[in-house]
Design a protein around this motif. Structure first.
Motif, PDB file in Angstrom:
ATOM      1  N   ALA A  12     -22.111  -7.709 -32.009  1.00  0.00           N
ATOM      2  CA  ALA A  12     -23.078  -7.141 -32.946  1.00  0.00           C
ATOM      3  C   ALA A  12     -24.426  -7.831 -32.811  1.00  0.00           C
ATOM      4  O   ALA A  12     -24.501  -9.030 -32.556  1.00  0.00           O
ATOM      5  CB  ALA A  12     -22.568  -7.297 -34.386  1.00  0.00           C
ATOM      6  N   LEU A  13     -25.485  -7.037 -32.997  1.00  0.00           N
ATOM      7  CA  LEU A  13     -26.863  -7.526 -32.988  1.00  0.00           C
ATOM      8  C   LEU A  13     -27.621  -6.879 -34.132  1.00  0.00           C
ATOM      9  O   LEU A  13     -27.388  -5.703 -34.444  1.00  0.00           O
ATOM     10  CB  LEU A  13     -27.581  -7.143 -31.695  1.00  0.00           C
ATOM     11  N   VAL A  14     -28.544  -7.626 -34.746  1.00  0.00           N
ATOM     12  CA  VAL A  14     -29.420  -7.048 -35.761  1.00  0.00           C
ATOM     13  C   VAL A  14     -30.754  -7.780 -35.691  1.00  0.00           C
ATOM     14  O   VAL A  14     -30.807  -8.989 -35.474  1.00  0.00           O
ATOM     15  CB  VAL A  14     -28.807  -7.103 -37.182  1.00  0.00           C
ATOM     16  N   PHE A  15     -31.836  -7.029 -35.867  1.00  0.00           N
ATOM     17  CA  PHE A  15     -33.193  -7.557 -35.777  1.00  0.00           C
ATOM     18  C   PHE A  15     -33.757  -7.752 -37.177  1.00  0.00           C
ATOM     19  O   PHE A  15     -33.560  -6.915 -38.064  1.00  0.00           O
ATOM     20  CB  PHE A  15     -34.058  -6.566 -34.988  1.00  0.00           C
ATOM     21  N   SER A  16     -34.475  -8.847 -37.382  1.00  0.00           N
ATOM     22  CA  SER A  16     -35.160  -9.124 -38.642  1.00  0.00           C
ATOM     23  C   SER A  16     -36.651  -9.265 -38.360  1.00  0.00           C
ATOM     24  O   SER A  16     -37.136 -10.357 -38.057  1.00  0.00           O
ATOM     25  CB  SER A  16     -34.620 -10.410 -39.282  1.00  0.00           C
ATOM     26  N   GLY A  70     -16.128 -20.334 -43.228  1.00  0.00           N
ATOM     27  CA  GLY A  70     -15.514 -19.188 -43.874  1.00  0.00           C
ATOM     28  C   GLY A  70     -15.308 -18.016 -42.929  1.00  0.00           C
ATOM     29  O   GLY A  70     -14.844 -16.966 -43.335  1.00  0.00           O
ATOM     30  N   LEU A  71     -15.650 -18.191 -41.675  1.00  0.00           N
ATOM     31  CA  LEU A  71     -15.501 -17.129 -40.684  1.00  0.00           C
ATOM     32  C   LEU A  71     -14.202 -17.369 -39.931  1.00  0.00           C
ATOM     33  O   LEU A  71     -14.128 -18.214 -39.060  1.00  0.00           O
ATOM     34  CB  LEU A  71     -16.687 -17.129 -39.722  1.00  0.00           C
ATOM     35  N   ASP A  72     -13.161 -16.638 -40.309  1.00  0.00           N
ATOM     36  CA  ASP A  72     -11.853 -16.881 -39.710  1.00  0.00           C
ATOM     37  C   ASP A  72     -11.401 -15.717 -38.849  1.00  0.00           C
ATOM     38  O   ASP A  72     -10.241 -15.584 -38.543  1.00  0.00           O
ATOM     39  CB  ASP A  72     -10.822 -17.179 -40.797  1.00  0.00           C
ATOM     40  N   SER A  73     -12.346 -14.874 -38.469  1.00  0.00           N
ATOM     41  CA  SER A  73     -12.012 -13.676 -37.728  1.00  0.00           C
ATOM     42  C   SER A  73     -13.216 -13.266 -36.894  1.00  0.00           C
ATOM     43  O   SER A  73     -14.354 -13.545 -37.264  1.00  0.00           O
ATOM     44  CB  SER A  73     -11.646 -12.582 -38.739  1.00  0.00           C
ATOM     45  N   PRO A  74     -13.017 -12.575 -35.771  1.00  0.00           N
ATOM     46  CA  PRO A  74     -14.147 -12.105 -34.984  1.00  0.00           C
ATOM     47  C   PRO A  74     -15.111 -11.261 -35.820  1.00  0.00           C
ATOM     48  O   PRO A  74     -14.699 -10.453 -36.640  1.00  0.00           O
ATOM     49  CB  PRO A  74     -13.488 -11.262 -33.887  1.00  0.00           C
ATOM     50  N   ILE A  75     -16.401 -11.456 -35.586  1.00  0.00           N
ATOM     51  CA  ILE A  75     -17.453 -10.732 -36.295  1.00  0.00           C
ATOM     52  C   ILE A  75     -17.785  -9.479 -35.497  1.00  0.00           C
ATOM     53  O   ILE A  75     -18.138  -9.550 -34.321  1.00  0.00           O
ATOM     54  CB  ILE A  75     -18.716 -11.602 -36.454  1.00  0.00           C
ATOM     55  N   LEU A  76     -17.669  -8.323 -36.143  1.00  0.00           N
ATOM     56  CA  LEU A  76     -17.885  -7.046 -35.467  1.00  0.00           C
ATOM     57  C   LEU A  76     -19.150  -6.333 -35.916  1.00  0.00           C
ATOM     58  O   LEU A  76     -19.602  -5.403 -35.251  1.00  0.00           O
ATOM     59  CB  LEU A  76     -16.683  -6.127 -35.702  1.00  0.00           C
ATOM     60  N   ALA A  77     -19.722  -6.711 -37.071  1.00  0.00           N
ATOM     61  CA  ALA A  77     -20.875  -5.979 -37.607  1.00  0.00           C
ATOM     62  C   ALA A  77     -21.841  -6.936 -38.300  1.00  0.00           C
ATOM     63  O   ALA A  77     -21.421  -7.885 -38.962  1.00  0.00           O
ATOM     64  CB  ALA A  77     -20.403  -4.922 -38.603  1.00  0.00           C
ATOM     65  N   LEU A  78     -23.134  -6.661 -38.136  1.00  0.00           N
ATOM     66  CA  LEU A  78     -24.199  -7.402 -38.797  1.00  0.00           C
ATOM     67  C   LEU A  78     -25.207  -6.413 -39.362  1.00  0.00           C
ATOM     68  O   LEU A  78     -25.436  -5.352 -38.782  1.00  0.00           O
ATOM     69  CB  LEU A  78     -24.936  -8.306 -37.810  1.00  0.00           C
ATOM     70  N   GLU A  79     -25.841  -6.781 -40.471  1.00  0.00           N
ATOM     71  CA  GLU A  79     -26.918  -5.971 -41.036  1.00  0.00           C
ATOM     72  C   GLU A  79     -27.819  -6.873 -41.866  1.00  0.00           C
ATOM     73  O   GLU A  79     -27.322  -7.677 -42.666  1.00  0.00           O
ATOM     74  CB  GLU A  79     -26.351  -4.849 -41.912  1.00  0.00           C
ATOM     75  N   MET A  80     -29.133  -6.774 -41.664  1.00  0.00           N
ATOM     76  CA  MET A  80     -30.086  -7.478 -42.517  1.00  0.00           C
ATOM     77  C   MET A  80     -30.386  -6.597 -43.720  1.00  0.00           C
ATOM     78  O   MET A  80     -30.613  -5.395 -43.584  1.00  0.00           O
ATOM     79  CB  MET A  80     -31.404  -7.736 -41.788  1.00  0.00           C
ATOM     80  N   VAL A  81     -30.380  -7.187 -44.895  1.00  0.00           N
ATOM     81  CA  VAL A  81     -30.788  -6.478 -46.107  1.00  0.00           C
ATOM     82  C   VAL A  81     -32.302  -6.666 -46.184  1.00  0.00           C
ATOM     83  O   VAL A  81     -32.781  -7.753 -46.506  1.00  0.00           O
ATOM     84  CB  VAL A  81     -30.076  -7.023 -47.353  1.00  0.00           C
ATOM     85  N   GLN A  82     -33.059  -5.604 -45.820  1.00  0.00           N
ATOM     86  CA  GLN A  82     -34.515  -5.695 -45.756  1.00  0.00           C
ATOM     87  C   GLN A  82     -35.094  -6.045 -47.120  1.00  0.00           C
ATOM     88  O   GLN A  82     -34.562  -5.654 -48.144  1.00  0.00           O
ATOM     89  CB  GLN A  82     -35.107  -4.393 -45.225  1.00  0.00           C
ATOM     90  N   GLY A  83     -36.174  -6.803 -47.104  1.00  0.00           N
ATOM     91  CA  GLY A  83     -36.792  -7.225 -48.348  1.00  0.00           C
ATOM     92  C   GLY A  83     -36.096  -8.420 -48.970  1.00  0.00           C
ATOM     93  O   GLY A  83     -36.422  -8.828 -50.073  1.00  0.00           O
ATOM     94  N   SER A  84     -35.109  -8.978 -48.277  1.00  0.00           N
ATOM     95  CA  SER A  84     -34.409 -10.169 -48.770  1.00  0.00           C
ATOM     96  C   SER A  84     -34.131 -11.072 -47.584  1.00  0.00           C
ATOM     97  O   SER A  84     -34.473 -10.754 -46.452  1.00  0.00           O
ATOM     98  CB  SER A  84     -33.104  -9.791 -49.467  1.00  0.00           C
TER      99      SER A  84
END
Length: 134
Positions: A12-16, A70-84
């Motif tokens: 997963a990739l996400v841009f901020s 707290g990350l005990d599993s592969p990460i499959l998704a990311l999302e930035m909450v814009q404005g925060s």
């Protein structure tokens, strides 16, 4: 330019744009922050161990040991909450977590999603965080 860093591939990739960064995550449970201008990265959320045997985790996801962020599993998704400053992280075991990207403290963990979290979408005007997957 190829950017290295994840031991088992990026999922997963996400841009901020507000921060001039992008974030990557993957099968190794790490989340990395990357500077857009220099293309340098650092691990911001990480585990305490490696995969416990050589099988491909996509075929056998239960080979992971606990991780200290707290990350005990592969990460499959990311999302930035814009404005925060919040980064939403979705994993293979159905957890959605919100992390403050200034302190890297966990703000919330949502456990209503059943099955793998393959995608996340935030709508900040309506305070929605949508998750999709299995």
């Amino acid at each position: 330019k190829e950017l290295g860093g994840h031991r088992m591939g990026c999922a997963a990739l996400v841009f901020s744009p507000e921060r001039g960064q992008f974030f990557s995550a993957g099968w190794d449970t790490d989340v990395r922050a990357w500077d857009v201008a220099t293309l340098t990265g650092k691990r911001v959320l990480r585990g305490i161990g490696e995969v416990s045997h050589a099988e491909d985790p996509r075929r056998n996801p239960r080979i992971y040991i606990p991780f200290d962020d707290g990350l005990d599993s592969p990460i499959l998704a990311l999302e930035m909450v814009q404005g925060s400053q919040l980064l939403a992280v979705g994993d293979l075991h159905g957890k959605v977590m919100l992390w403050d990207t200034t302190t890297w403290g966990q703000e919330a963990q949502l456990e209503d999603h059943e099955g793998e979290v393959w995608c996340l979408a935030a709508h900040d005007a309506n305070h929605f965080l949508l998750s999709g997957g299995e």
